[in-house]
Enzyme design. Structure first.
Site, PDB file in Angstrom:
ATOM      1  N   LYS A 243     -47.634  49.898  11.033  1.00  0.00           N
ATOM      2  CA  LYS A 243     -48.687  50.643  10.338  1.00  0.00           C
ATOM      3  C   LYS A 243     -49.275  49.720   9.282  1.00  0.00           C
ATOM      4  O   LYS A 243     -48.650  49.427   8.264  1.00  0.00           O
ATOM      5  CB  LYS A 243     -48.105  51.905   9.691  1.00  0.00           C
ATOM      6  CG  LYS A 243     -48.949  52.581   8.600  1.00  0.00           C
ATOM      7  CD  LYS A 243     -50.320  52.988   9.065  1.00  0.00           C
ATOM      8  CE  LYS A 243     -51.066  53.759   7.964  1.00  0.00           C
ATOM      9  NZ  LYS A 243     -51.482  52.903   6.822  1.00  0.00           N
TER      10      LYS A 243
ATOM     11  N   THR B 240     -41.146  53.673  -4.731  1.00  0.00           N
ATOM     12  CA  THR B 240     -39.887  54.404  -4.631  1.00  0.00           C
ATOM     13  C   THR B 240     -40.131  55.842  -4.190  1.00  0.00           C
ATOM     14  O   THR B 240     -39.382  56.394  -3.377  1.00  0.00           O
ATOM     15  CB  THR B 240     -39.149  54.372  -5.975  1.00  0.00           C
ATOM     16  OG1 THR B 240     -38.783  53.015  -6.270  1.00  0.00           O
ATOM     17  CG2 THR B 240     -37.891  55.226  -5.934  1.00  0.00           C
TER      18      THR B 240
ATOM     19  N   GLY C 206     -40.802  55.927  -0.552  1.00  0.00           N
ATOM     20  CA  GLY C 206     -39.573  55.547   0.139  1.00  0.00           C
ATOM     21  C   GLY C 206     -38.596  56.703   0.246  1.00  0.00           C
ATOM     22  O   GLY C 206     -37.959  56.914   1.293  1.00  0.00           O
TER      23      GLY C 206
ATOM     24  N   GLU D 176     -37.676  48.488   0.758  1.00  0.00           N
ATOM     25  CA  GLU D 176     -37.919  47.566  -0.365  1.00  0.00           C
ATOM     26  C   GLU D 176     -38.945  48.253  -1.241  1.00  0.00           C
ATOM     27  O   GLU D 176     -40.127  48.300  -0.928  1.00  0.00           O
ATOM     28  CB  GLU D 176     -38.414  46.215   0.167  1.00  0.00           C
ATOM     29  CG  GLU D 176     -38.413  45.122  -0.881  1.00  0.00           C
ATOM     30  CD  GLU D 176     -39.763  44.925  -1.515  1.00  0.00           C
ATOM     31  OE1 GLU D 176     -39.937  45.386  -2.678  1.00  0.00           O
ATOM     32  OE2 GLU D 176     -40.647  44.328  -0.880  1.00  0.00           O
TER      33      GLU D 176
ATOM     34  N   CYS E 291     -44.187  43.229  -6.403  1.00  0.00           N
ATOM     35  CA  CYS E 291     -43.048  44.077  -6.763  1.00  0.00           C
ATOM     36  C   CYS E 291     -42.002  43.326  -7.574  1.00  0.00           C
ATOM     37  O   CYS E 291     -41.147  43.950  -8.211  1.00  0.00           O
ATOM     38  CB  CYS E 291     -42.422  44.669  -5.513  1.00  0.00           C
ATOM     39  SG  CYS E 291     -41.970  43.444  -4.274  1.00  0.00           S
TER      40      CYS E 291
ATOM     41  N   GLU F 188     -43.751  50.611 -13.712  1.00  0.00           N
ATOM     42  CA  GLU F 188     -44.247  49.347 -13.171  1.00  0.00           C
ATOM     43  C   GLU F 188     -45.759  49.276 -13.392  1.00  0.00           C
ATOM     44  O   GLU F 188     -46.504  50.127 -12.906  1.00  0.00           O
ATOM     45  CB  GLU F 188     -43.912  49.276 -11.686  1.00  0.00           C
ATOM     46  CG  GLU F 188     -44.072  47.907 -11.070  1.00  0.00           C
ATOM     47  CD  GLU F 188     -43.567  47.868  -9.634  1.00  0.00           C
ATOM     48  OE1 GLU F 188     -43.281  46.762  -9.147  1.00  0.00           O
ATOM     49  OE2 GLU F 188     -43.470  48.938  -9.000  1.00  0.00           O
TER      50      GLU F 188
END
Length: 524
Positions: free
Chosen positions: A212, A269, A272, A289, A323, A421
């Site tokens: 994807k 996150t 994920g 990751e 990241c 972040e």
């Protein structure tokens, strides 16, 4: 405390005038041209060795983050389109898995050679749709190609084990087998390297893949698919699909379709966790990751100039959109002012603009949402006592996605940047006093992807490296990515490793075989 208000004002003026000149020059040029225009694939995806549109005929637009101008459009694949793609990948897997490791190695090597031969065009596509300066894009293409090279060399060297049995007469050994059809979901910040880092090991062990591509940067992955076709990768082994509005349903199809046996995802996150939950229905193998909040620690016994160079490389690579970027820069109080002054002087020399312009060091952020978040972090830090030493503002004269490279001093852990972040060109410098204090603060984050520190004390090097709760540590360096190194995090930064010897195991399962009756036959 280091303030240098005059530096902030004068550098802001210099940066602005330089940017305006660059923008004026570039606006008069045409869109970038490729040496091989056939690498630019619009309105089609690569499925089962063919270039096809979405069954609905729907497409979505991709815009240049530097100019906001239309680049082109890509297919809006649906869940049913993805299901059909998975079926083709499953058929291809049944024959591809039985190629020898040496045969798969040759295919990957040929793909590597084609990526290298078309590096300039691939870099052009990356800069066009991602915005990073052309020099950075060329570096990414080299990095991306190296994963094909690395795993082409690993493919013939996939070994099982013989195991001494505790049962007399039995013999035990293991076989490493490909897990099956893999769903690979990749991000926009490294549109080439994040794909090759996943496809390389998958193909090396005999898996087929459905990739994807990111909605923001689909053209680089599609160009890689064209090169896969030219390399002779069997049809159905590599499939590259695109979606934007349908991303959620496409992700759900990949994570719940029982034919997919492995999902590898690089991204936030939050996403994920959602994908992991969806994968639980069929108990897929997972590599995640996810987000980071990398601490960058400079102890007072460090080589300050080396630490400044490391911080620049780590923090401002791709305008802070990686990241593993340094997100919290901790400097021991004894060298804080010296480090801040030298660091700001380096940042002052940056040249912001369109990535195709000569001499540009930093391009735009990917979209206006990224700009808004960066601006919010700076304003939050200012409101809580931080000082803007350099930059700190949007650059609307260049375009809606540009932000000044920024240095903040006097940072505290109460500020949003300490916990979120930033993913942008903003460096916040936090003072600290003791090793115990900074390690504790660094580890308070729920994520743990990368961490960095600078010190010339050998005992401290080993001690801090062991105590930082991250998956990767850079000691006296700001750059840690390498195809030979295992890449991945701990805590809510995910699990699994990419690249290296360890990365290939993420696409394998271990089958145990026991032979019985060996002792009896020997007695006869």
């Amino acid at each position: 405390m280091f303030l240098h208000k005059a530096l902030s004002v004068t550098s802001r003026t210099a940066i602005r005038s330089s940017q305006l000149r660059s923008f004026a020059r570039l606006s008069s040029t045409m869109v970038p041209k490729l040496k091989d225009p056939s690498l630019f694939k619009q309105n089609v995806c690569y499925v089962n060795g063919e270039w096809i549109p979405a069954s609905s005929g729907k497409t979505f637009e991709i815009h240049d983050p530097a100019t906001s101008k239309l680049i082109g459009s890509a297919p809006e694949f649906s869940a049913s389109d993805v299901s059909n793609t998975i079926t083709h990948a499953a058929t291809a897997f049944e024959s591809f898995r039985h190629l020898t490791g040496r045969e798969r190695s040759k295919l990957l090597r040929k793909w590597y050679d084609l990526v290298v031969a078309n590096a300039e065009d691939l870099a052009t596509l990356i800069t066009w749709e991602n915005g990073k300066p052309l020099a950075d894009a060329k570096g990414e293409v080299t990095y991306a190609a190296n994963f094909f090279e690395w795993f082409s060399e690993e493919a013939p060297r996939i070994y099982g084990d013989t195991i001494p049995s505790s049962v007399p007469g039995n013999r035990v050994f293991t076989i490493k087998e490909p897990v099956g059809v893999c769903g690979l979901i990749t991000p926009w910040n490294f549109p080439a390297a994040m794909i090759t880092r996943k496809i390389g090991p998958a193909l090396a062990v005999g898996c087929s893949v459905v990739v994807k591509a990111p909605g923001e940067t689909p053209f680089t992955p599609l160009a890689l698919a064209e090169l896969a076709d030219r390399a002779g990768i069997p049809k159905g082994v590599v499939n590259v699909i695109t979606a934007n509005e349908n991303t959620v349903e496409v992700g759900q199809e990949l994570t719940t379709n029982p034919t997919i046996r492995k999902i590898s995802f690089t991204g936030s996150t939050g996403v994920g966790k959602l994908l992991m939950k969806q994968c639980s229905s069929t108990l897929k193998k997972l590599s995640l990751e996810l987000g980071g909040n990398a601490p960058f620690i400079v102890f007072d016994d460090a080589d300050v100039d080396l630490a400044v160079a490391g911080a620049i490389a780590s923090k401002f690579r791709s305008s802070g959109q990686t990241c593993v970027c340094a997100n919290r820069i901790f400097v021991q109080r004894g060298i804080y002012d010296e480090f801040a002054a030298k660091f700001a002087e380096k940042v002052k020399a940056f040249k912001v603009g369109n990535g195709f312009e000569d001499g540009i060091t930093h391009g735009p952020l990917i979209h206006h949402r990224a700009i808004d978040k960066v601006d919010q972090h700076v304003r939050d830090a200012e409101s809580k006592g931080a000082k803007v030493v350099l930059g700190g503002h949007k650059l609307p004269d260049l375009g809606e996605n540009f932000f000044q490279p920024t240095v903040l001093t006097g940072m505290t852990t109460e500020m949003a940047m300490a916990h979120e972040e930033t993913f942008g060109p903003v460096a916040g410098l936090y003072p600290f006093d003791t090793e115990e204090e900074v390690v504790r603060i660094a580890n308070e984050s729920p994520v743990g992807l990368a961490g960095y520190f600078f010190s010339r004390d050998l005992e401290r090097v080993h001690r801090v490296a062991e105590h930082l709760e991250v998956g990767m540590v850079g000691v006296n360096t700001g750059l840690i990515s390498d195809p030979a190194s295992p890449f991945g995090g701990v805590k809510e930064s995910g699990f699994g490793r990419e690249g290296s010897l360890y990365g290939i195991g993420e696409y394998q399962v271990t089958k145990m075989v026991t032979y019985g009756g060996m002792g009896k036959r020997l007695q006869n």
